[in-house]
Design a protein around this motif. Structure first.
Motif, PDB file in Angstrom:
ATOM      1  N   VAL A 168      -6.919 -10.128  -0.598  1.00 43.79           N
ATOM      2  CA  VAL A 168      -6.966  -9.002   0.348  1.00 43.79           C
ATOM      3  C   VAL A 168      -5.552  -8.694   0.822  1.00 43.79           C
ATOM      4  O   VAL A 168      -5.125  -7.538   0.849  1.00 43.79           O
ATOM      5  CB  VAL A 168      -7.882  -9.325   1.562  1.00 43.79           C
ATOM      6  N   ARG A 169      -4.806  -9.728   1.154  1.00 44.80           N
ATOM      7  CA  ARG A 169      -3.440  -9.522   1.647  1.00 44.80           C
ATOM      8  C   ARG A 169      -2.555  -8.867   0.576  1.00 44.80           C
ATOM      9  O   ARG A 169      -1.791  -7.952   0.872  1.00 44.80           O
ATOM     10  CB  ARG A 169      -2.835 -10.853   2.107  1.00 44.80           C
ATOM     11  N   ASP A 170      -2.701  -9.328  -0.676  1.00 46.24           N
ATOM     12  CA  ASP A 170      -1.922  -8.716  -1.760  1.00 46.24           C
ATOM     13  C   ASP A 170      -2.272  -7.241  -1.924  1.00 46.24           C
ATOM     14  O   ASP A 170      -1.398  -6.402  -2.108  1.00 46.24           O
ATOM     15  CB  ASP A 170      -2.174  -9.440  -3.093  1.00 46.24           C
ATOM     16  N   LEU A 171      -3.575  -6.932  -1.858  1.00 45.59           N
ATOM     17  CA  LEU A 171      -4.005  -5.535  -2.038  1.00 45.59           C
ATOM     18  C   LEU A 171      -3.553  -4.647  -0.886  1.00 45.59           C
ATOM     19  O   LEU A 171      -3.186  -3.498  -1.101  1.00 45.59           O
ATOM     20  CB  LEU A 171      -5.533  -5.455  -2.182  1.00 45.59           C
ATOM     21  N   MET A 172      -3.558  -5.184   0.326  1.00 47.31           N
ATOM     22  CA  MET A 172      -3.174  -4.349   1.474  1.00 47.31           C
ATOM     23  C   MET A 172      -1.668  -4.096   1.517  1.00 47.31           C
ATOM     24  O   MET A 172      -1.216  -3.128   2.117  1.00 47.31           O
ATOM     25  CB  MET A 172      -3.687  -4.921   2.803  1.00 47.31           C
ATOM     26  N   ASP A 173      -0.897  -4.939   0.833  1.00 46.43           N
ATOM     27  CA  ASP A 173       0.549  -4.743   0.767  1.00 46.43           C
ATOM     28  C   ASP A 173       0.948  -3.637  -0.202  1.00 46.43           C
ATOM     29  O   ASP A 173       2.085  -3.203  -0.221  1.00 46.43           O
ATOM     30  CB  ASP A 173       1.252  -6.049   0.340  1.00 46.43           C
ATOM     31  N   ARG A 174      -0.010  -3.225  -1.051  1.00 49.48           N
ATOM     32  CA  ARG A 174       0.303  -2.172  -2.027  1.00 49.48           C
ATOM     33  C   ARG A 174      -0.136  -0.828  -1.476  1.00 49.48           C
ATOM     34  O   ARG A 174      -1.201  -0.728  -0.875  1.00 49.48           O
ATOM     35  CB  ARG A 174      -0.424  -2.482  -3.336  1.00 49.48           C
ATOM     36  N   ASN A 175       0.684   0.218  -1.680  1.00 40.90           N
ATOM     37  CA  ASN A 175       0.247   1.486  -1.068  1.00 40.90           C
ATOM     38  C   ASN A 175      -0.768   2.248  -1.908  1.00 40.90           C
ATOM     39  O   ASN A 175      -1.500   3.059  -1.383  1.00 40.90           O
ATOM     40  CB  ASN A 175       1.418   2.367  -0.598  1.00 40.90           C
TER      41      ASN A 175
END
Ligand code: 8NA
Ligand code: MG
Ligand code: MG
Length: 345
Positions: A231-238
């Motif tokens: 989730v954290r990796d995905l939220m860091d991507r725009n």
């Protein structure tokens, strides 16, 4: 709003009902184009239709049992809650319950039953259910107990009445913790919010049963913690496509494939997105986005709704949507009573 304000309690409980009622339309659908979601949602705004009624499902039916039990007993009472689940199921069996949990609910109705946790332990050859049925009804635990250890403990026990596999009840713990933190205003710092959930779940999943269940089911050592890192990796991507979210996090009926997904929906929709209407606020974006993932849409939207509602508050809930959903008014009244219980304990 201020931490743990009345508006946040009302937002959490009402938006959970909305997610369930509005999400029922697409439950089990493999692909749901955003256009179809937006059409469905704009149908709720059509005043010429009068008061349309979208019925709630098992998610809300069981959440209502948790709420009523916590209020009536001024806390967690396993016998009382088990009885309420059984009674609710026998009064309205057609609410879309999972096929396994029905057996538990029938056994819970037996007056001879001594250990109310036993029927859940007998599920799936003694392995217990890992479905999201414990998580979908976990929000009220965060609205009844102000302290994090109590939220964890009672969300877990409340889920174990039907879900004895740690991959089931730890999904409920994660969902309750997300609502707990959101209620405190923690979503205004999204990075810290997700880090905090990871820290808490690493501890929760360090327990022996959890490590053992994860091994048997061939999951990561700490499955929910691992998903929260995704989730954290995905939220860091725009830019993230719906397909990537589904393949990384899932949209299914297992708690592991839906609770982290619901959390992602909330985080992703904190900002406006070009594929969502400009006039939508964060709560509307969260619900619309949850539905567009397809799969277990009512449950993912219900869980995302509870977390988002605790953040944005009741003012963010569209009146017209609320008017269409069975049980929304009731949830609103009960939220005020939970607010009183929370601030008294
Ligand atoms: P559950 O405990 O019956 O679990 C749901 C399903 O998950 C079971 O029927 C099994 O297929 C599977 N499952 C769970 N644990 C195991 C295990 N240890 N081994 C093998 N299979 C397992 O019900 P629940 O209360 O967890 O409900 C979960 C979801 O199902 C909810 O979203 C609810 O609304 C319901 N539901 C979903 C759909 C859908 O299409 N997504 C349709 C109707 C009902
Ligand atoms: Mg349902
Ligand atoms: Mg569902």
């Amino acid at each position: 709003g201020t931490p743990a304000s009345m508006s946040r309690f009302r937002g959490a409980l009402v938006a959970a009902v909305l997610g369930d009622c509005v999400g029922g339309e697409f439950e089990g659908a493999e692909e749901v184009p955003m256009e179809t979601v937006l059409q469905h949602l704009s149908g709720l705004e059509d005043e010429t239709k009068g008061n349309c009624v979208l019925e709630y499902s098992d998610d809300t039916a069981m959440t209502r049992c948790v709420v009523q039990s916590l209020l009536n007993r001024s806390g967690y009472d396993e016998q009382d809650l088990a009885r309420r689940f059984a009674k609710e199921y026998s009064a309205s069996p057609g609410r879309g319950y999972g096929s396994g949990v029905i057996q538990v609910l029938k056994k819970l109705a037996s007056p001879q039953l001594v250990d109310v946790y036993q029927p859940a332990r007998d599920q799936f050859n003694g392995r217990g259910s890992f479905g999201n049925g414990g998580a979908m009804r976990a929000a009220p635990f965060a609205l009844a107990f102000p302290n994090l250890p109590d939220v964890t403990r009672f969300a877990r026990l409340g889920a174990m009445l039907t879900h004895s596999c740690s991959l089931g009840y730890n999904g409920a713990v994660l969902q309750a913790l997300a609502v707990h933190l959101s209620l405190q205003g923690a979503l205004s710092l999204p990075q810290q919010f997700i880090s905090r959930l990871i820290t808490e779940m690493e501890e929760v999943e360090g327990e022996e049963e959890a490590l053992r269940d994860a091994r048997i089911l061939k999951e990561a050592e700490k499955p929910f913690s691992e998903r929260l890192h995704r989730v954290r990796d995905l939220m860091d991507r725009n830019k993230v496509s719906i397909e990537e979210v589904i393949s990384e996090l899932g949209n299914g009926i297992a708690a592991l494939h839906s609770v982290p997904t619901a959390i992602f929906c909330v985080l992703h929709c904190l900002q406006p997105r070009d594929y969502l209407p400009e006039n939508y606020g964060g709560l509307e974006r969260t619900i619309a986005y949850s539905l567009a993932l397809g799969g277990d849409t009512d449950t993912i939207a219900c869980m995302a709704g509870a977390i988002a509602g605790a953040h944005y508050g009741i003012e963010a809930v569209p009146q017209r949507w609320m008017r269409c959903c069975e049980g929304a008014e009731d949830a609103d009244m009960n939220a005020a009573r939970l607010h009183a219980l929370y601030h008294q304990t």
